[in-house]
Design a protein around this motif. Structure first.
Motif, PDB file in Angstrom:
ATOM      1  N   GLU A 270       0.838  -1.207   0.000  1.00 40.26           N
ATOM      2  CA  GLU A 270       0.000   0.000   0.000  1.00 40.26           C
ATOM      3  C   GLU A 270       0.869   1.251   0.000  1.00 40.26           C
ATOM      4  O   GLU A 270       0.593   2.215  -0.730  1.00 40.26           O
ATOM      5  CB  GLU A 270      -0.915   0.000   1.223  1.00 40.26           C
ATOM      6  CG  GLU A 270      -1.826   1.220   1.296  1.00 40.26           C
ATOM      7  CD  GLU A 270      -2.743   1.210   2.508  1.00 40.26           C
ATOM      8  OE1 GLU A 270      -3.481   2.199   2.695  1.00 40.26           O
ATOM      9  OE2 GLU A 270      -2.712   0.226   3.285  1.00 40.26           O
TER      10      GLU A 270
ATOM     11  N   LEU B  90      -1.636  -0.789  -5.073  1.00 40.50           N
ATOM     12  CA  LEU B  90      -2.871  -0.882  -4.305  1.00 40.50           C
ATOM     13  C   LEU B  90      -3.660  -2.152  -4.595  1.00 40.50           C
ATOM     14  O   LEU B  90      -4.266  -2.732  -3.687  1.00 40.50           O
ATOM     15  CB  LEU B  90      -3.737   0.354  -4.560  1.00 40.50           C
ATOM     16  CG  LEU B  90      -3.078   1.701  -4.213  1.00 40.50           C
ATOM     17  CD1 LEU B  90      -4.085   2.843  -4.351  1.00 40.50           C
ATOM     18  CD2 LEU B  90      -2.487   1.680  -2.804  1.00 40.50           C
TER      19      LEU B  90
ATOM     20  N   ARG C 187      -7.634  -1.955   8.100  1.00 39.58           N
ATOM     21  CA  ARG C 187      -6.750  -1.460   7.036  1.00 39.58           C
ATOM     22  C   ARG C 187      -7.326  -1.779   5.660  1.00 39.58           C
ATOM     23  O   ARG C 187      -7.239  -0.970   4.737  1.00 39.58           O
ATOM     24  CB  ARG C 187      -5.356  -2.052   7.199  1.00 39.58           C
ATOM     25  CG  ARG C 187      -4.573  -1.500   8.393  1.00 39.58           C
ATOM     26  CD  ARG C 187      -3.141  -2.014   8.410  1.00 39.58           C
ATOM     27  NE  ARG C 187      -2.393  -1.552   9.558  1.00 39.58           N
ATOM     28  CZ  ARG C 187      -1.808  -0.362   9.653  1.00 39.58           C
ATOM     29  NH1 ARG C 187      -1.895   0.491   8.636  1.00 39.58           N
ATOM     30  NH2 ARG C 187      -1.137  -0.014  10.740  1.00 39.58           N
ATOM     31  N   TYR C 188      -7.899  -2.960   5.532  1.00 40.80           N
ATOM     32  CA  TYR C 188      -8.525  -3.343   4.266  1.00 40.80           C
ATOM     33  C   TYR C 188      -9.686  -2.413   3.947  1.00 40.80           C
ATOM     34  O   TYR C 188      -9.807  -1.899   2.820  1.00 40.80           O
ATOM     35  CB  TYR C 188      -8.997  -4.794   4.379  1.00 40.80           C
ATOM     36  CG  TYR C 188      -9.637  -5.356   3.133  1.00 40.80           C
ATOM     37  CD1 TYR C 188      -9.167  -5.034   1.854  1.00 40.80           C
ATOM     38  CD2 TYR C 188     -10.715  -6.245   3.223  1.00 40.80           C
ATOM     39  CE1 TYR C 188      -9.758  -5.570   0.717  1.00 40.80           C
ATOM     40  CE2 TYR C 188     -11.304  -6.787   2.091  1.00 40.80           C
ATOM     41  CZ  TYR C 188     -10.827  -6.446   0.848  1.00 40.80           C
ATOM     42  OH  TYR C 188     -11.408  -6.987  -0.282  1.00 40.80           O
TER      43      TYR C 188
ATOM     44  N   LEU D 234      -8.519   1.038   2.902  1.00 42.04           N
ATOM     45  CA  LEU D 234      -7.972   1.072   1.542  1.00 42.04           C
ATOM     46  C   LEU D 234      -9.085   0.936   0.509  1.00 42.04           C
ATOM     47  O   LEU D 234      -9.040   1.585  -0.549  1.00 42.04           O
ATOM     48  CB  LEU D 234      -6.925  -0.028   1.362  1.00 42.04           C
ATOM     49  CG  LEU D 234      -6.208  -0.037   0.000  1.00 42.04           C
ATOM     50  CD1 LEU D 234      -5.571   1.318  -0.306  1.00 42.04           C
ATOM     51  CD2 LEU D 234      -5.153  -1.137  -0.041  1.00 42.04           C
TER      52      LEU D 234
ATOM     53  N   ARG E 172     -10.461   4.323   0.180  1.00 41.58           N
ATOM     54  CA  ARG E 172      -9.517   5.161  -0.565  1.00 41.58           C
ATOM     55  C   ARG E 172      -9.591   4.891  -2.065  1.00 41.58           C
ATOM     56  O   ARG E 172      -9.431   5.808  -2.875  1.00 41.58           O
ATOM     57  CB  ARG E 172      -8.109   4.888  -0.049  1.00 41.58           C
ATOM     58  CG  ARG E 172      -7.002   5.620  -0.783  1.00 41.58           C
ATOM     59  CD  ARG E 172      -5.653   5.210  -0.216  1.00 41.58           C
ATOM     60  NE  ARG E 172      -4.548   5.634  -1.041  1.00 41.58           N
ATOM     61  CZ  ARG E 172      -3.290   5.226  -0.887  1.00 41.58           C
ATOM     62  NH1 ARG E 172      -2.987   4.399   0.091  1.00 41.58           N
ATOM     63  NH2 ARG E 172      -2.349   5.651  -1.704  1.00 41.58           N
ATOM     64  N   CYS E 173      -9.872   3.635  -2.434  1.00 38.62           N
ATOM     65  CA  CYS E 173      -9.929   3.256  -3.849  1.00 38.62           C
ATOM     66  C   CYS E 173     -11.318   3.475  -4.453  1.00 38.62           C
ATOM     67  O   CYS E 173     -11.573   3.087  -5.603  1.00 38.62           O
ATOM     68  CB  CYS E 173      -9.524   1.795  -4.014  1.00 38.62           C
ATOM     69  SG  CYS E 173      -7.783   1.468  -3.646  1.00 38.62           S
TER      70      CYS E 173
END
Length: 245
Positions: A169, A174, A196-197, A200, A203-204
């Motif tokens: 990451e 990513l 964390r998954y 992310l 974020r994506c």
């Protein structure tokens, strides 16, 4: 206690553990319908790795070993590493340096400890990788973890797997990081990997999937009780902040 009653007690305890820790529901069916074998499989697949890799287990282990909590202890480690610079003495000093926040010195010690014949030692390589990541060197962290796996094909570590995903990451890979996090969610104890998954995913731009995971984390925290909530406070708070944005 008759063996039948003991098995029933084990089934109840493991089923409660499945529910409180948010494990997949198929474990309950295995535990209930294949009593002894199901309990053994669950213990070795889920509970034992948790004991080996969780922060709680590491804290418990640290209470068994004499803590490095005084300057005298620290000086003793330094003297041992200077007078007998074995890989193990350097590792112990490196860990003490890390606890004091001296990442640069710890990094040097791990590199020195990894001299032949210890260049593929998994414990030393994991320590080096942690130092590199903490120092803001995710590319170097990935290289070290790849080296660890190449030299130790059967090595498995939930913490190492998580560190690899975090490094992917950090370097912008990513899609690979998402894949690694997704695999970790099923086996990593606690909520860090799942959080964390989810972060992310958000974020994506995969907000619906992220929201589902956020809610699953909060439900897991409610089922897990007070102690579970305290152990995972950092990640539960991160989820609440993400949902508030």
């Amino acid at each position: 206690m008759p063996i039948g009653i003991l098995i029933i007690v084990m089934q109840i305890a493991f089923a409660v553990h499945v529910i409180r820790t948010g494990r997949q529901i198929f474990w309950i069916f295995l535990i209930v319908f294949v009593p002894l074998i199901g309990c053994l499989v669950y213990f070795f697949a889920e509970i034992l790795p948790e004991l080996s890799n969780s922060r709680t287990a590491r804290r418990a282990t640290s209470t068994v070993m004499r803590p490095i909590n005084s300057e005298r202890d620290f000086r003793a480690l330094m003297l041992a590493a200077e007078e007998t610079p074995t890989a193990d003495n350097r590792r112990k000093l490196a860990e003490a340096m890390m606890s004091k926040g001296d990442v640069d010195r710890a990094l040097t010690l791990y590199q020195e400890a990894l001299a032949p014949p210890h260049e593929t030692d998994p414990v030393l390589l994991m320590g080096l990788a942690r130092c590199q990541f903490q120092k803001g060197l995710p590319e170097a962290t990935l290289a070290t973890l790849d080296r660890l796996l190449a030299g130790n094909p059967g090595f498995q570590s939930n913490d190492g797997h998580l560190l690899y995903a975090m490094s992917l990451e950090a370097v912008g890979r990513l899609d690979e990081a998402l894949t690694d996090y997704a695999n970790l969610v099923r086996i990593y104890p606690g909520e860090e990997a799942r959080c964390r998954y989810a972060l992310l995913l958000k974020r994506c731009g995969r907000t619906e999937e992220a929201a589902e995971l956020f809610q699953a984390i909060l439900r897991g925290a409610e089922r897990g009780g007070r102690r579970y909530g305290q152990q995972n406070r950092e990640w539960i708070d991160a989820v609440r902040r993400a949902l508030a944005e």
